[in-house]
Design a protein around this motif. Sequence first.
Motif, PDB file in Angstrom:
ATOM      1  N   THR A 232     -29.421  30.990  59.027  1.00 44.94           N
ATOM      2  CA  THR A 232     -28.420  31.382  58.011  1.00 44.94           C
ATOM      3  C   THR A 232     -27.162  30.568  58.276  1.00 44.94           C
ATOM      4  OG1 THR A 232     -27.629  33.162  59.431  1.00 44.94           O
ATOM      5  CG2 THR A 232     -29.370  33.730  57.852  1.00 44.94           C
ATOM      6  N   ASP A 233     -26.076  30.945  57.657  1.00 49.87           N
ATOM      7  CA  ASP A 233     -24.805  30.254  57.906  1.00 49.87           C
ATOM      8  C   ASP A 233     -24.467  30.367  59.395  1.00 49.87           C
ATOM      9  OD1 ASP A 233     -22.282  29.292  58.103  1.00 49.87           O
ATOM     10  OD2 ASP A 233     -21.383  30.660  56.627  1.00 49.87           O
ATOM     11  N   ARG A 236     -21.916  32.709  61.204  1.00 51.05           N
ATOM     12  CA  ARG A 236     -22.141  34.141  61.425  1.00 51.05           C
ATOM     13  C   ARG A 236     -22.846  34.396  62.755  1.00 51.05           C
ATOM     14  NH1 ARG A 236     -23.270  38.314  57.087  1.00 51.05           N
ATOM     15  NH2 ARG A 236     -21.877  39.269  58.590  1.00 51.05           N
ATOM     16  N   PRO A 245     -22.258  32.177  51.708  1.00 50.36           N
ATOM     17  CA  PRO A 245     -23.638  32.006  51.198  1.00 50.36           C
ATOM     18  C   PRO A 245     -23.956  30.558  50.829  1.00 50.36           C
ATOM     19  CG  PRO A 245     -22.596  33.896  50.160  1.00 50.36           C
ATOM     20  CD  PRO A 245     -21.527  33.202  50.949  1.00 50.36           C
ATOM     21  N   CYS A 248     -25.568  28.774  53.499  1.00 51.03           N
ATOM     22  CA  CYS A 248     -26.663  29.508  54.118  1.00 51.03           C
ATOM     23  C   CYS A 248     -28.007  29.088  53.501  1.00 51.03           C
ATOM     24  CB  CYS A 248     -26.436  31.003  53.907  1.00 51.03           C
ATOM     25  SG  CYS A 248     -27.858  32.004  54.380  1.00 51.03           S
ATOM     26  N   PHE A 250     -30.894  30.311  53.859  1.00 55.15           N
ATOM     27  CA  PHE A 250     -31.669  31.457  53.374  1.00 55.15           C
ATOM     28  C   PHE A 250     -31.224  31.833  51.969  1.00 55.15           C
ATOM     29  CE2 PHE A 250     -32.642  35.826  52.520  1.00 55.15           C
ATOM     30  CZ  PHE A 250     -33.923  35.987  53.020  1.00 55.15           C
ATOM     31  N   PHE A 251     -29.920  31.900  51.779  1.00 57.91           N
ATOM     32  CA  PHE A 251     -29.382  32.244  50.456  1.00 57.91           C
ATOM     33  C   PHE A 251     -29.797  31.199  49.419  1.00 57.91           C
ATOM     34  CE2 PHE A 251     -26.164  31.874  47.153  1.00 57.91           C
ATOM     35  CZ  PHE A 251     -26.065  33.181  46.707  1.00 57.91           C
ATOM     36  N   VAL A 267     -24.251  39.991  47.694  1.00 59.87           N
ATOM     37  CA  VAL A 267     -24.360  39.118  48.865  1.00 59.87           C
ATOM     38  C   VAL A 267     -23.038  38.396  49.107  1.00 59.87           C
ATOM     39  CG1 VAL A 267     -25.504  37.087  49.847  1.00 59.87           C
ATOM     40  CG2 VAL A 267     -26.865  38.788  48.639  1.00 59.87           C
ATOM     41  N   CYS A 271     -21.197  39.085  52.580  1.00 60.32           N
ATOM     42  CA  CYS A 271     -21.301  37.946  53.496  1.00 60.32           C
ATOM     43  C   CYS A 271     -19.908  37.420  53.831  1.00 60.32           C
ATOM     44  CB  CYS A 271     -22.160  36.844  52.871  1.00 60.32           C
ATOM     45  SG  CYS A 271     -22.367  35.388  53.909  1.00 60.32           S
ATOM     46  N   CYS A 278     -26.910  39.674  58.628  1.00 57.93           N
ATOM     47  CA  CYS A 278     -27.867  38.850  57.891  1.00 57.93           C
ATOM     48  C   CYS A 278     -29.197  39.567  57.656  1.00 57.93           C
ATOM     49  CB  CYS A 278     -28.112  37.541  58.626  1.00 57.93           C
ATOM     50  SG  CYS A 278     -26.702  36.430  58.532  1.00 57.93           S
ATOM     51  N   CYS A 281     -28.940  41.700  54.688  1.00 59.60           N
ATOM     52  CA  CYS A 281     -28.842  40.844  53.496  1.00 59.60           C
ATOM     53  C   CYS A 281     -30.221  40.299  53.117  1.00 59.60           C
ATOM     54  CB  CYS A 281     -27.870  39.707  53.786  1.00 59.60           C
ATOM     55  SG  CYS A 281     -27.875  38.399  52.567  1.00 59.60           S
ATOM     56  N   LYS A 282     -30.953  39.901  54.137  1.00 58.13           N
ATOM     57  CA  LYS A 282     -32.292  39.351  53.886  1.00 58.13           C
ATOM     58  C   LYS A 282     -33.230  40.432  53.351  1.00 58.13           C
ATOM     59  CE  LYS A 282     -32.312  35.604  57.265  1.00 58.13           C
ATOM     60  NZ  LYS A 282     -32.869  35.118  58.535  1.00 58.13           N
TER      61      LYS A 282
HETATM   62 FE1  SF4 Z   1     -26.892  34.124  54.519  1.00 61.92          FE
HETATM   63 FE2  SF4 Z   1     -26.889  36.645  53.731  1.00 61.92          FE
HETATM   64 FE3  SF4 Z   1     -26.383  36.002  56.264  1.00 61.92          FE
HETATM   65 FE4  SF4 Z   1     -24.614  35.439  54.364  1.00 61.92          FE
HETATM   66  S1  SF4 Z   1     -25.290  37.477  55.000  1.00 61.92           S
HETATM   67  S2  SF4 Z   1     -25.268  34.074  56.016  1.00 61.92           S
HETATM   68  S3  SF4 Z   1     -25.968  34.920  52.659  1.00 61.92           S
HETATM   69  S4  SF4 Z   1     -28.304  35.700  55.163  1.00 61.92           S
END
Ligand code: SF4
Length: 339
Positions: A232-233, A236, A245, A248, A250-251, A267, A271, A278, A281-282
């Motif tokens: 992810t980012d 974080r 995002p 990221c 994944f996003f 999100v 985020c 994360c 969020c996932k």
């Molecule tokens: Fe990615 Fe979601 Fe984590 Fe933000 S919260 S870094 S969008 S996985």
Amino acid sequence: MKKEAEKKEKNIPTRVVSGMRPSGKLHLGHFHGVLENWLELQKKHECFFFVADWHALTTEYEDPSKVPENTLEMVLDWLSVGIDPVKSVIFTQSGVKEHAELYVLLSMLTPLGWLERNPTYKEQLVELKNRDVRTYGFLGYPVLQTADIIVYQAGMVPVGIDQAPHIELSREIVRRFNHLYGEVFPEPKTLLTEAKKVLGTDGRKMSKSYDNSIYLSDTPEVIEKKMRTMVTDTARQRKTDPGNPEKCPFFETFHKLYSDESTIEWVHEVCTTGAVGCIECKQRVIPKVLETLEPIQKKRAELEKDKASVMETLKKDTERARIVARETMEKVRSVMSLG
Ligand code: SF4
Ligand code: TRP
């Protein structure tokens, strides 16, 4: 051009041809990048989709033993997602020998310079360091590709941007052929497939060779695990660190492809403020992905039980393809003063 106009008048849809090298099980990159597009085309056009097994040999000639298995795995995926062997013609390139005959004939009139200038050729010579691809077959790759397309008199070829120079070359070869022997072939048009960003678990482009792929045939448990561990980012580090995002992977891949607007808004909110981690969020999108893949996997499980009938389907469709290819070759032989 006149032919195109006639077609429009009579409302005959353009014939579509596309091929894929047999790379075995397909991943989400193939699904969103290519197959979804084929499914759309199949609704409106007469489509010829084939396994480019001869093209695979341009790089795999030293050990072709995996090609049959990779062909079957790939075709299983095609059928599982809904490529329909009744609507579309699904076959292997090596099953239609007419491709090879046309390839030989086209090679006579294709100037070497056109092939040497081909950007993918130049790139691959540098990139494929572990293989000797300084072969005649590799240089001639786009000539064979041209034969694949025009042997069906195709009007449209859906490909990604990387293949666009090849279709451009096909058009040049067609123009030269028609100039020499008369208007036999329509010039194939490139139907550029929108480049969807599908990233793998490590954040790089999803690719079999990077070992970062989520396969259509992975079990739901494996898919979930791969998604949960996907990068992810990097900002974080802790759950409370704010992220972005847009940075990221994944996003970029999963939320953009599968989430609705309100989830995407959510999100962004959680985020950037570091309100949720994360994993949570996932979790918002993981069930959507599994839900989408469920019917595909069900179909695959069914097909896997009877691989012989899948092979039978391929064989039958190969014959359908040959009927068209044979007709073209009769015309080609005749204009080239061959028996
Ligand atoms: Fe990615 Fe979601 Fe984590 Fe933000 S919260 S870094 S969008 S996985
Ligand atoms: N060269 C294509 C690829 O690597 C596969 C291919 C072979 C193809 N023949 C084709 C694609 C004809 C479109 C039309 O992806």
